[in-house]
Design an enzyme around this catalytic site. Sequence first.
Site, short mmCIF file in Angstrom:
data_model
loop_
_atom_site.label_atom_id
_atom_site.label_comp_id
_atom_site.label_asym_id
_atom_site.label_seq_id
_atom_site.Cartn_x
_atom_site.Cartn_y
_atom_site.Cartn_z
N GLU A 1 0.88 -1.17 0.00
CA GLU A 1 0.00 0.00 0.00
C GLU A 1 0.92 1.22 0.00
OE1 GLU A 1 -2.78 0.38 3.26
OE2 GLU A 1 -3.58 2.24 2.39
N ARG B 1 5.68 -13.14 9.19
CA ARG B 1 6.31 -11.83 9.00
C ARG B 1 7.72 -11.83 9.52
NH1 ARG B 1 2.42 -7.79 8.50
NH2 ARG B 1 3.75 -6.01 8.87
N LYS C 1 4.86 0.44 9.24
CA LYS C 1 4.92 1.71 8.52
C LYS C 1 4.34 2.85 9.36
CE LYS C 1 3.27 -0.01 4.67
NZ LYS C 1 2.57 -0.11 3.40
P1 ATP Z 1 2.98 -2.35 7.76
O1 ATP Z 1 2.40 -3.02 8.95
O2 ATP Z 1 4.41 -2.00 7.92
O3 ATP Z 1 2.16 -1.20 7.26
P2 ATP Z 1 1.73 -3.83 5.74
O4 ATP Z 1 1.57 -5.29 5.70
O5 ATP Z 1 0.52 -3.06 6.07
O6 ATP Z 1 2.94 -3.48 6.65
P3 ATP Z 1 1.82 -3.50 2.96
O7 ATP Z 1 2.25 -2.34 2.17
O8 ATP Z 1 0.41 -3.87 2.94
O9 ATP Z 1 2.31 -3.25 4.42
O10 ATP Z 1 2.74 -4.76 2.63
C1 ATP Z 1 3.02 -5.22 1.33
C2 ATP Z 1 3.41 -6.64 1.42
O11 ATP Z 1 4.54 -6.80 2.26
C3 ATP Z 1 2.30 -7.49 2.01
O12 ATP Z 1 2.18 -8.68 1.25
C4 ATP Z 1 2.78 -7.78 3.40
O13 ATP Z 1 2.28 -8.99 3.86
C5 ATP Z 1 4.29 -7.79 3.23
N1 ATP Z 1 4.95 -7.44 4.47
C6 ATP Z 1 4.78 -6.32 5.20
N2 ATP Z 1 5.51 -6.37 6.33
C7 ATP Z 1 6.17 -7.54 6.31
C8 ATP Z 1 7.09 -8.18 7.19
N3 ATP Z 1 7.46 -7.61 8.35
N4 ATP Z 1 7.57 -9.39 6.85
C9 ATP Z 1 7.21 -9.96 5.69
N5 ATP Z 1 6.34 -9.42 4.83
C10 ATP Z 1 5.83 -8.22 5.11
MG MG Z 2 -1.16 -3.62 4.70
#
Ligand code: ATP
Ligand code: MG
Length: 554
Positions: A34, A260, A270
């Site tokens: 995102e 994760r 984020k």
């Molecule tokens: P955040 O909690 O930092 O906002 P998010 O999952 O909301 O992370 P996205 O932009 O939706 O962030 O993530 C894009 C992709 O990266 C998704 O498929 C998510 O599952 C993966 N991802 C995000 N954080 C991690 C992590 N710590 N380890 C592995 N994959 C991750």
């Molecule tokens: Mg997300």
Amino acid sequence: MTDIDEPTNFIQQIINDDLEAGRVTNIVTRFPPEPNGFLHIGHAKSICLNFGLANQYKGKCNLRFDDTNPEKEDQAYVDAIIKDVRWLGYDWVGEPCYASNYFDQLYLWAITLVNDNKAYVCELDSQAMRELRGTLTQAGTNSPFRERPAAESLALLESMRVGEIAEGAMTLRAKIDMSSANINLRDPVLYRIKKMAHQRTGDKWNIYPSYDFAHGQEDAIEGVSHSICTLEFAANRPLYDWFTANLPLPSIPHQYEFGRLKLNYTITSKRKLKQLVDDKHVSGWDDPRMPTISGLRRRGVSARSIRNFCDSLAVAKTDGIVDVAQFEHFIRDDLNSNAARAMCVLKPLLVTLSNYSEQEYAQIDVKNHPNRDDMGTRTLTFGDQFYIDQSDFSEDVSLSRKKFKRLVIGDYVRLRGAFIVRADDVVKNTADEIVEVIASLVPDTVGKDAPEGIKARGVIHWVDACSAVDCTVNLYDRLFNQADPDRGEQHFLDHLNPDSLTVVNGCKAEASLAGSIAGDHYQFEREGYFTRDIDQIENVIFNCTIGLRDNWKA
Ligand code: ATP
Ligand code: MG
């Protein structure tokens, strides 16, 4: 099946099984950020996994922006994400994909669900909806709007779309099962009203799809064969499958979840990283202390070491906490093999040679890497004055050779790659501080053993005074001083390390470093690994990537 590797994780096993059974022929994955912040080291795990699988199986991986929530999203984040994924060494075919490209199609599918009596416009506000949703142990209650005729829902949905309904007044919900044990299936919201311009679609929409309604359908449009996400989405999978079963999708994707990446001493959210930026605890998303890809890059961490680290991680169905020392091991390992050697004195002390003569004036060739001839050599100027580090000199002649392998009055030391010198005298200022060392050079000792009767205490680094480049060095320590800054009673900001940045001004770097650029990696002999900072407006600045050894080890 001869061209398929032995699986190293459960996702490869699934892919191998799917290929073998003929369920899929072409492997398509996606990385779906995102655009509401910069990518961090956790995302790198997902990037390496998704793009890595596509490379391994000669399929493709889409970069897809999950831009369904204009409130928090920004084109600047889109641009930063594109740059970071490319820098990590991955690419995609054609333009990046965007959820917003599919808004028209998603809306048509919403109409399909309403027509099939599988979705309805609900007028409960968010609080009433929450109250009727039930709990983990208690079934939910049907919305009073659940059984309204499809034609009525369709008309309301259209009014929502064109902006005739106030924000929060209505939602479109799937009609699934308010008594499901899985709360995600209790008539989830498909569309909410947001009277807000979108960075790509402008004012066209007043409603935006939910993550759940968008994600699987985007996968289906793109022909994604294996939709890999993190564990917290496991409970959303039945909903993902409900859409694929109830919509006329062009393909049937499947979702798989893995753990994760969590690193100790590090925040990988984020939202929280954004808070560090917004509240100015760091200089920006790319502050070298940040665990963002852009911060790591600016710090001097190589893309290769990030990939190597990610490849070393287990792709498992459980979350685990990885020791940041494991990441640091890969950073150091890569830099040790690939960083050019150079010399920089952080706390300079001037040394003047009393017996320097023109014929000793030297252009000394030194190797850029002790074990890699392919990295070539460079020429150092050696004149009558040079700098050594203040910590490499002592007047205390009682210091044993074993304890202090540096320069001591009356004794010898070798200058790295150059001559052996002896300290003879010191010059002090009125405050009784040493400001200069008077020394003498032992002739004919470059690249040669010391003559009979002379033994150097050790080898120290030095920088020719005449040609030295003035510079500033940023030394970093961990941003958080607690292994788990994110849990427990206190707020994560309470665990910020007040000493995470030390700015050292007045450093002296060898002349060759004047031409260095951000992204070059150096080992400053005996100091650590460094790169040039991107901010070069007033000064030559180097960022310390990491020390030569792990100082946090007990
Ligand atoms: P955040 O909690 O930092 O906002 P998010 O999952 O909301 O992370 P996205 O932009 O939706 O962030 O993530 C894009 C992709 O990266 C998704 O498929 C998510 O599952 C993966 N991802 C995000 N954080 C991690 C992590 N710590 N380890 C592995 N994959 C991750
Ligand atoms: Mg997300």
